[in-house]
Design an enzyme around this catalytic site. Structure first.
Site, PDB file in Angstrom:
ATOM      1  N   GLY A 197      53.966  45.874   9.865  1.00  0.00           N
ATOM      2  CA  GLY A 197      53.499  46.322  11.170  1.00  0.00           C
ATOM      3  C   GLY A 197      52.804  47.671  11.111  1.00  0.00           C
ATOM      4  O   GLY A 197      52.858  48.452  12.061  1.00  0.00           O
ATOM      5  N   HIS A 198      52.088  47.941  10.019  1.00  0.00           N
ATOM      6  CA  HIS A 198      51.483  49.262   9.833  1.00  0.00           C
ATOM      7  C   HIS A 198      50.334  49.539  10.788  1.00  0.00           C
ATOM      8  O   HIS A 198      49.934  50.690  10.962  1.00  0.00           O
ATOM      9  CB  HIS A 198      50.985  49.407   8.388  1.00  0.00           C
ATOM     10  CG  HIS A 198      49.736  48.638   8.096  1.00  0.00           C
ATOM     11  ND1 HIS A 198      49.729  47.266   7.959  1.00  0.00           N
ATOM     12  CD2 HIS A 198      48.446  49.047   7.918  1.00  0.00           C
ATOM     13  CE1 HIS A 198      48.494  46.858   7.714  1.00  0.00           C
ATOM     14  NE2 HIS A 198      47.701  47.915   7.676  1.00  0.00           N
ATOM     15  N   ARG A 199      49.803  48.499  11.424  1.00  0.00           N
ATOM     16  CA  ARG A 199      48.697  48.714  12.364  1.00  0.00           C
ATOM     17  C   ARG A 199      49.181  48.860  13.811  1.00  0.00           C
ATOM     18  O   ARG A 199      48.384  49.107  14.716  1.00  0.00           O
ATOM     19  CB  ARG A 199      47.698  47.564  12.261  1.00  0.00           C
ATOM     20  CG  ARG A 199      47.052  47.477  10.882  1.00  0.00           C
ATOM     21  CD  ARG A 199      46.130  46.280  10.749  1.00  0.00           C
ATOM     22  NE  ARG A 199      44.844  46.500  11.394  1.00  0.00           N
ATOM     23  CZ  ARG A 199      43.848  45.621  11.401  1.00  0.00           C
ATOM     24  NH1 ARG A 199      44.017  44.437  10.800  1.00  0.00           N
ATOM     25  NH2 ARG A 199      42.706  45.885  11.984  1.00  0.00           N
TER      26      ARG A 199
ATOM     27  N   MET B  53      51.658  50.695  16.840  1.00  0.00           N
ATOM     28  CA  MET B  53      51.811  52.090  17.230  1.00  0.00           C
ATOM     29  C   MET B  53      52.838  52.807  16.352  1.00  0.00           C
ATOM     30  O   MET B  53      52.565  53.877  15.792  1.00  0.00           O
ATOM     31  CB  MET B  53      52.212  52.187  18.702  1.00  0.00           C
ATOM     32  CG  MET B  53      52.426  53.609  19.173  1.00  0.00           C
ATOM     33  SD  MET B  53      52.693  53.771  20.946  1.00  0.00           S
ATOM     34  CE  MET B  53      54.240  52.893  21.149  1.00  0.00           C
TER      35      MET B  53
ATOM     36  N   LEU C  73      49.025  38.320   6.106  1.00  0.00           N
ATOM     37  CA  LEU C  73      50.411  37.874   5.925  1.00  0.00           C
ATOM     38  C   LEU C  73      51.026  37.580   7.281  1.00  0.00           C
ATOM     39  O   LEU C  73      51.240  38.480   8.090  1.00  0.00           O
ATOM     40  CB  LEU C  73      51.230  38.939   5.193  1.00  0.00           C
ATOM     41  CG  LEU C  73      52.716  38.635   5.008  1.00  0.00           C
ATOM     42  CD1 LEU C  73      52.914  37.375   4.157  1.00  0.00           C
ATOM     43  CD2 LEU C  73      53.446  39.821   4.383  1.00  0.00           C
TER      44      LEU C  73
ATOM     45  N   LEU D  60      63.384  48.610  12.948  1.00  0.00           N
ATOM     46  CA  LEU D  60      63.226  49.257  14.244  1.00  0.00           C
ATOM     47  C   LEU D  60      63.509  48.260  15.354  1.00  0.00           C
ATOM     48  O   LEU D  60      62.951  47.163  15.369  1.00  0.00           O
ATOM     49  CB  LEU D  60      61.813  49.819  14.398  1.00  0.00           C
ATOM     50  CG  LEU D  60      61.542  51.160  13.719  1.00  0.00           C
ATOM     51  CD1 LEU D  60      61.501  51.012  12.207  1.00  0.00           C
ATOM     52  CD2 LEU D  60      60.239  51.780  14.216  1.00  0.00           C
TER      53      LEU D  60
ATOM     54  N   SER E 236      65.096  48.253  19.731  1.00  0.00           N
ATOM     55  CA  SER E 236      64.695  48.653  21.081  1.00  0.00           C
ATOM     56  C   SER E 236      65.933  48.975  21.906  1.00  0.00           C
ATOM     57  O   SER E 236      67.003  48.394  21.706  1.00  0.00           O
ATOM     58  CB  SER E 236      63.915  47.521  21.756  1.00  0.00           C
ATOM     59  OG  SER E 236      63.749  47.774  23.136  1.00  0.00           O
ATOM     60  N   SER E 237      65.778  49.871  22.873  1.00  0.00           N
ATOM     61  CA  SER E 237      66.898  50.227  23.748  1.00  0.00           C
ATOM     62  C   SER E 237      67.286  49.095  24.689  1.00  0.00           C
ATOM     63  O   SER E 237      68.354  49.144  25.310  1.00  0.00           O
ATOM     64  CB  SER E 237      66.532  51.465  24.572  1.00  0.00           C
ATOM     65  OG  SER E 237      65.418  51.201  25.407  1.00  0.00           O
ATOM     66  N   CYS E 238      66.459  48.050  24.785  1.00  0.00           N
ATOM     67  CA  CYS E 238      66.791  46.936  25.683  1.00  0.00           C
ATOM     68  C   CYS E 238      67.952  46.094  25.152  1.00  0.00           C
ATOM     69  O   CYS E 238      68.388  45.165  25.816  1.00  0.00           O
ATOM     70  CB  CYS E 238      65.575  46.049  25.927  1.00  0.00           C
ATOM     71  SG  CYS E 238      65.095  45.069  24.501  1.00  0.00           S
TER      72      CYS E 238
ATOM     73  N   TYR F  25      63.776  38.911  24.377  1.00  0.00           N
ATOM     74  CA  TYR F  25      63.395  39.945  23.405  1.00  0.00           C
ATOM     75  C   TYR F  25      64.624  40.714  22.944  1.00  0.00           C
ATOM     76  O   TYR F  25      64.792  40.987  21.740  1.00  0.00           O
ATOM     77  CB  TYR F  25      62.384  40.889  24.040  1.00  0.00           C
ATOM     78  CG  TYR F  25      61.967  42.046  23.161  1.00  0.00           C
ATOM     79  CD1 TYR F  25      61.141  41.846  22.060  1.00  0.00           C
ATOM     80  CD2 TYR F  25      62.386  43.347  23.442  1.00  0.00           C
ATOM     81  CE1 TYR F  25      60.748  42.902  21.261  1.00  0.00           C
ATOM     82  CE2 TYR F  25      61.999  44.407  22.644  1.00  0.00           C
ATOM     83  CZ  TYR F  25      61.183  44.190  21.556  1.00  0.00           C
ATOM     84  OH  TYR F  25      60.798  45.233  20.759  1.00  0.00           O
TER      85      TYR F  25
ATOM     86  N   LYS G 142      66.285  41.310  19.143  1.00  0.00           N
ATOM     87  CA  LYS G 142      66.520  42.626  18.553  1.00  0.00           C
ATOM     88  C   LYS G 142      67.990  42.811  18.159  1.00  0.00           C
ATOM     89  O   LYS G 142      68.294  43.450  17.145  1.00  0.00           O
ATOM     90  CB  LYS G 142      66.089  43.722  19.525  1.00  0.00           C
ATOM     91  CG  LYS G 142      64.595  43.781  19.750  1.00  0.00           C
ATOM     92  CD  LYS G 142      63.866  44.360  18.541  1.00  0.00           C
ATOM     93  CE  LYS G 142      62.992  43.399  17.836  1.00  0.00           C
ATOM     94  NZ  LYS G 142      62.297  43.953  16.668  1.00  0.00           N
TER      95      LYS G 142
ATOM     96  N   HIS H  29      53.357  48.494  28.365  1.00  0.00           N
ATOM     97  CA  HIS H  29      54.517  49.163  28.919  1.00  0.00           C
ATOM     98  C   HIS H  29      54.082  50.130  30.016  1.00  0.00           C
ATOM     99  O   HIS H  29      52.902  50.395  30.209  1.00  0.00           O
ATOM    100  CB  HIS H  29      55.283  49.895  27.816  1.00  0.00           C
ATOM    101  CG  HIS H  29      55.997  48.980  26.878  1.00  0.00           C
ATOM    102  ND1 HIS H  29      55.544  48.695  25.610  1.00  0.00           N
ATOM    103  CD2 HIS H  29      57.142  48.262  27.032  1.00  0.00           C
ATOM    104  CE1 HIS H  29      56.370  47.862  25.015  1.00  0.00           C
ATOM    105  NE2 HIS H  29      57.346  47.578  25.853  1.00  0.00           N
TER     106      HIS H  29
ATOM    107  N   TRP I 129      54.264  49.756  40.566  1.00  0.00           N
ATOM    108  CA  TRP I 129      55.277  48.722  40.757  1.00  0.00           C
ATOM    109  C   TRP I 129      56.621  49.311  41.170  1.00  0.00           C
ATOM    110  O   TRP I 129      57.035  50.367  40.693  1.00  0.00           O
ATOM    111  CB  TRP I 129      55.476  47.952  39.452  1.00  0.00           C
ATOM    112  CG  TRP I 129      54.524  46.817  39.271  1.00  0.00           C
ATOM    113  CD1 TRP I 129      53.249  46.738  39.720  1.00  0.00           C
ATOM    114  CD2 TRP I 129      54.776  45.588  38.583  1.00  0.00           C
ATOM    115  NE1 TRP I 129      52.674  45.548  39.353  1.00  0.00           N
ATOM    116  CE2 TRP I 129      53.592  44.822  38.653  1.00  0.00           C
ATOM    117  CE3 TRP I 129      55.883  45.072  37.906  1.00  0.00           C
ATOM    118  CZ2 TRP I 129      53.494  43.555  38.080  1.00  0.00           C
ATOM    119  CZ3 TRP I 129      55.779  43.815  37.327  1.00  0.00           C
ATOM    120  CH2 TRP I 129      54.596  43.061  37.420  1.00  0.00           C
TER     121      TRP I 129
ATOM    122  N   ARG J 141      63.518  56.492  33.435  1.00  0.00           N
ATOM    123  CA  ARG J 141      63.247  56.069  32.071  1.00  0.00           C
ATOM    124  C   ARG J 141      63.119  57.289  31.154  1.00  0.00           C
ATOM    125  O   ARG J 141      62.645  58.350  31.560  1.00  0.00           O
ATOM    126  CB  ARG J 141      61.954  55.241  31.998  1.00  0.00           C
ATOM    127  CG  ARG J 141      62.034  53.882  32.656  1.00  0.00           C
ATOM    128  CD  ARG J 141      62.979  52.942  31.936  1.00  0.00           C
ATOM    129  NE  ARG J 141      63.004  51.618  32.556  1.00  0.00           N
ATOM    130  CZ  ARG J 141      63.843  51.258  33.521  1.00  0.00           C
ATOM    131  NH1 ARG J 141      64.727  52.137  33.991  1.00  0.00           N
ATOM    132  NH2 ARG J 141      63.804  50.046  34.006  1.00  0.00           N
TER     133      ARG J 141
END
Length: 324
Positions: free
Chosen positions: A7-9, A11, A40, A106, A108-110, A137, A141, A180, A203, A210
């Site tokens: 996932g180097h591309r 963020m 890949l 890595l 996620s806080s979710c 999701y 994770k 996001h 929204w 957050r």
């Protein structure tokens, strides 16, 4: 040391790659291995197996994931759970099969329950019901965390997980529907300021709070955790509670966030809320005391981070941003 960054591309992966390249230029013996998604497919088990067997990296950093905001998670739940499960299973297992003993995943806080006590501690995992809007999701994770813990317990490897709060910064997705909240607001307020609009509608009620962390801080925190000696990391974790929260330790309301973005982008009109849209979880603040005990804390303030992110946004090709 050969390091594969999945996932180097993206963020986060991009920020980690920049940090490792800087280390390499400073003289550290680091060889970076990367592949684009066209080179890949991480959901392809055979392709990942062959890649790991051929490259035999010393360290794997798993920053690849399918991500998105509330709208994207609600619209494509099957895609989110399937793709993320496949990426994690393939990368983690095939890394092990290739002899990789050090891995950083890595998350996620979710992963935490919708009603988790605030700020959310690592031991809140699996203690309650998840937020319905991103449950698929989140389950993927959580599975990634448990994969790392299970391989550590059964095989004695050193696979670690970091759980970031809401991230933003260079390389973010500014799509008006699938991004996001922070990049979506930057784009919306920028376009409103440029067009001379008198109003921007956001929204929900504007009351949910957050926490946000600049991606450069996240990259530094990730490498800090990865670099810790095994005994030091183990002293702050447990075999069945081995993930580490990464955040700034403070939060703002969505209304306050919108006002800050308006100021940065130069929008001077009215900000109104669309209460018919979902708020999601009312508060998501990470307890980052474990990470602080490990010797790291965030260094980029929210307003400064938004300003630098907006500057990056302005430097991009508008046509490319419209396509994202």
């Amino acid at each position: 040391m050969k390091v594969y960054i999945a996932g180097h591309r993206g963020m986060v992966g991009g920020a980690i790659t920049r940090r490792l390249n800087a280390r390499r230029e400073a003289g550290e013996a680091i060889e970076l291995v990367t592949r684009t998604s066209t080179e890949l497919d991480l959901t392809d088990q055979v392709a990942v197996r062959d890649f790991m067997a051929a490259e035999k990296p010393d360290v794997v950093i798993l920053a690849a994931a399918k991500v998105g905001g509330i709208h994207a998670n609600n619209t494509y739940p099957a895609d989110f759970i399937y793709e993320n499960l496949m990426i994690e299973c393939n990368v983690i297992h095939q890394a092990f099969a290739a002899g990789v003993t050090r891995l950083l995943q890595l998350g996620s806080s979710c992963i935490y329950p919708r009603e988790a006590p605030q700020p959310m501690r690592e031991d809140a995992l699996l203690t309650g019901v998840l937020e319905p809007t991103n449950e698929p999701y989140a389950i993927a994770k959580i599975a990634g965390i448990k994969l790392c813990e299970s391989y550590n317990r059964q095989h004695g490897v050193d696979y670690r997980s970091v759980m970031p709060t809401n991230l933003y910064g260079p390389g973010d997705n500014f799509h008006p529907e699938n991004s996001h909240v922070l990049p979506a607001l930057i784009r919306r307020f920028h376009e409103a300021a440029q067009s001379g609009a008198s109003e921007v509608v956001i929204w929900g009620s504007g009351k949910p709070r957050r926490e946000f962390l600049h991606v450069d801080d996240m990259a530094e925190a990730s490498l800090h955790v990865l670099d810790l000696p095994r005994d030091v990391y183990a002293a702050h974790t447990e075999p069945m509670l081995s993930h580490i929260n990464v955040g700034s330790g403070s939060d703002v309301s969505i209304r306050e966030l919108a006002e800050t973005v308006a100021e940065v982008t130069g929008f001077t009109g009215q900000i109104t809320q669309d209460a018919s849209k979902p708020d999601g979880t009312m508060r998501k603040l990470m307890d980052v005391s474990r990470l602080a005990d490990m010797g790291w804390q965030a260094g980029i303030g929210l307003q400064d981070g938004i300003r630098s992110t907006y500057a990056w946004f302005l430097d991009q090709d508008p046509a490319a941003l419209r396509a994202k």
